[in-house]
Design an enzyme around this catalytic site. Structure first.
Site, short mmCIF file in Angstrom:
data_model
loop_
_atom_site.label_atom_id
_atom_site.label_comp_id
_atom_site.label_asym_id
_atom_site.label_seq_id
_atom_site.Cartn_x
_atom_site.Cartn_y
_atom_site.Cartn_z
CB SER A 1 -0.91 0.01 1.23
OG SER A 1 -0.15 0.18 2.42
CE LYS A 2 0.96 7.67 -2.21
NZ LYS A 2 1.21 7.76 -3.65
NE ARG A 3 1.07 -0.35 6.35
CZ ARG A 3 0.02 -1.04 5.94
NH1 ARG A 3 -0.96 -0.41 5.31
NH2 ARG A 3 -0.07 -2.34 6.13
#
Length: 494
Positions: free
Chosen positions: A262-264
């Site tokens: 994911s983005k993290r």
């Protein structure tokens, strides 16, 4: 001369509801490699049936990402999205509604599909009750056996109808996955799923079956998040008397913490990696290693090598871990193998506020060469070469405090200026010999001469080879920079 293989036809079918992310790019790459390896056809199809979230901006972003990665397609929309190439179009699903309607009517005639008048709220309530009863949370089939009169009554009430597929309640759906082997699903666990929404727009599981059949897709290669969709799609194929394609489900990509990427975990958009200064061939090389590998665990590939060696048999079942550090390392390796002239050209767009085109090409190229070993990203090039190309550099406070203001450093700069002014020729050997001779004359270590000179002409304590850097700057610019440092320290010291 290569011979095409018309029986091999694969597709990448993104939904234009956002950017092309790393997982989608990996799927596109594996389809592209499979097609190119077998000299087949690679198709780009836009699955834009999400009426709320699909946007033209996302379509443009997907096309731009594919172009940047070098994943050229044989059929689909043109790169500008304004026309199409290939004989199996249209390649946007919202332009193919008549084809889904025709297939749906065929299923209704065969008794394999029926109208459903339940609202989304009613269906959700069914699922909640099923969960409370510890049953699979699915549609309960209440419209499955409505009589003609009951249907007429529902329509008289003004109820909108969707069309559901009549899923068999008995038996199993089996298929041989090219990555995972034989798989078996119990039909009783599957619900009667919607194939046409009340708007007349098809759902994913129906539209992709119709499109894959009409486009003569031979292999469906996609992420294993679609694995649960496959038995539903196979049932639709069978109901329409169509032969299903071969399926290959790729292992998912996880972040470094073991959770879904994911983005993290860092940038996940392909275009973000472009803007960060990664090379497209590096992103492709790294993506190829996420779920596929050669017998000898080769890490760095040319495009030709990837095409030659790719096979679905070498795709793994276990999740792949996305490692940003490895991607960065790989980018640095590629950059150091890139000819300096080419690297200089690639880095030009990252000089946002500097007139790089005003710098002579050979001068700019040499500056890049001097700092090449430190470059990991294209965005590093402006940062590392700025002080070489322009004289408006800043002195770093720590460098001034520790080096220029050290005892004796000011006097050393004065003597350096005098000796460099009469040095002829002003070249590597002469500069090095001069500095070492000064150290000997002063009775100090070489570093006591080298470090003040470096900070004076660059403003920093690190950088390329001192002799190469000073030779690059030339006598006039070197003396001007030493004079600037002297002014910073309060003048010439005798």
């Amino acid at each position: 001369m290569s011979v095409s293989n018309p029986s091999i036809r694969v597709r990448f079918a993104p939904s234009p509801t956002g950017y092309l992310h790393i997982g989608g790019a990996r799927t596109a790459l594996f389809n592209w490699l499979f097609a190119r390896h077998h000299k087949g056809t690679f198709i780009l199809r836009i699955e834009d049936t999400d009426e709320v979230r699909s946007t033209d901006e996302s379509v443009s972003g997907i096309l731009e990402s594919m172009k940047w990665l070098g994943l050229d397609w044989d059929e689909g929309p043109t790169a500008d999205g304004k026309s199409t190439i290939g004989n199996f179009g249209p390649y946007f699903q919202m332009q193919r509604l008549d084809k889904y309607q025709a297939a749906c009517e065929d299923l209704i005639k065969k008794g394999m599909a029926y109208p459903c008048y339940c609202t989304p709220e009613e269906v959700e309530k069914m699922r909640e009750l099923a969960m409370l009863a510890k049953r699979p949370p699915k549609y309960d089939g209440r419209c499955r056996s409505l009589s003609v009169e009951e249907r007429q009554l529902k329509e008289a009430e003004g109820r909108k109808k969707s069309i559901r597929f009549r899923t068999p309640h008995a038996g199993n759906t089996r298929f041989a996955d090219l990555v995972r082997g034989g798989l078996d699903f119990e039909n009783v666990l599957l619900e009667d799923f919607v194939i046409l929404k009340t708007s007349g727009v098809p759902t994913y599981n129906f539209a992709c079956v119709v499109d894959d059949h009409l486009m003569a897709i031979s292999h469906v290669i996609r992420g294993d998040d679609h694995l649960s969709n496959t038995p539903r799609q196979i049932l639709v194929y069978e109901a329409l008397s169509w032969a299903p394609p071969a399926f290959a489900h790729l292992a998912m990509i996880l972040g470094s913490d073991g959770s879904r990427l994911s983005k993290r975990h860092g940038a996940t958009s392909v275009m973000e990696y472009r803007d960060l200064g990664y090379l497209p061939e590096v992103v492709l090389n790294y993506l190829a290693l996420l779920g596929w590998g050669t017998e000898d665990s080769q890490q760095l590939f040319t495009q030709a090598e990837m095409i030659e060696k790719f096979s679905l048999e070498r795709c793994g079942k276990s999740p792949a871990t996305f490692d940003p550090a490895k991607l960065l390392w790989m980018n640095g390796e590629y950059i150091r193998k890139t000819p300096p002239a080419q690297l200089a050209t690639l880095a030009k767009p990252f000089f946002k506020d500097k007139p790089i085109d005003a710098i002579p090409a050979k001068t700019y190229e040499l500056a890049v060469t001097l700092e090449l070993e430190k470059v990991k990203l294209l965005t590093d090039v402006p940062r590392l070469t700025d002080f070489l190309l322009w004289d408006e550099y800043e002195y770093r406070e720590e460098a001034v405090t520790k080096v220029l203001r050290a005892e004796g450093a000011a006097g050393i700069l004065d003597e350096l200026a005098k000796r460099l002014a009469v040095l002829n020729p002003f070249d590597l050997a002469g500069i090095e010999a001069l500095c070492k001779a000064l150290a000997k004359d002063k009775g100090v270590k070489n570093g006591a001469i080298f470090h003040p000179l470096r900070v004076a002409v660059s403003g920093r304590t690190e950088g390329p080879s001192l002799w190469h850097m000073v030779e690059f700057l030339g006598k006039e610019r070197t003396l001007e920079r030493i004079q600037r440092a002297q002014k910073l320290l309060g003048g010439i010291h005798v």
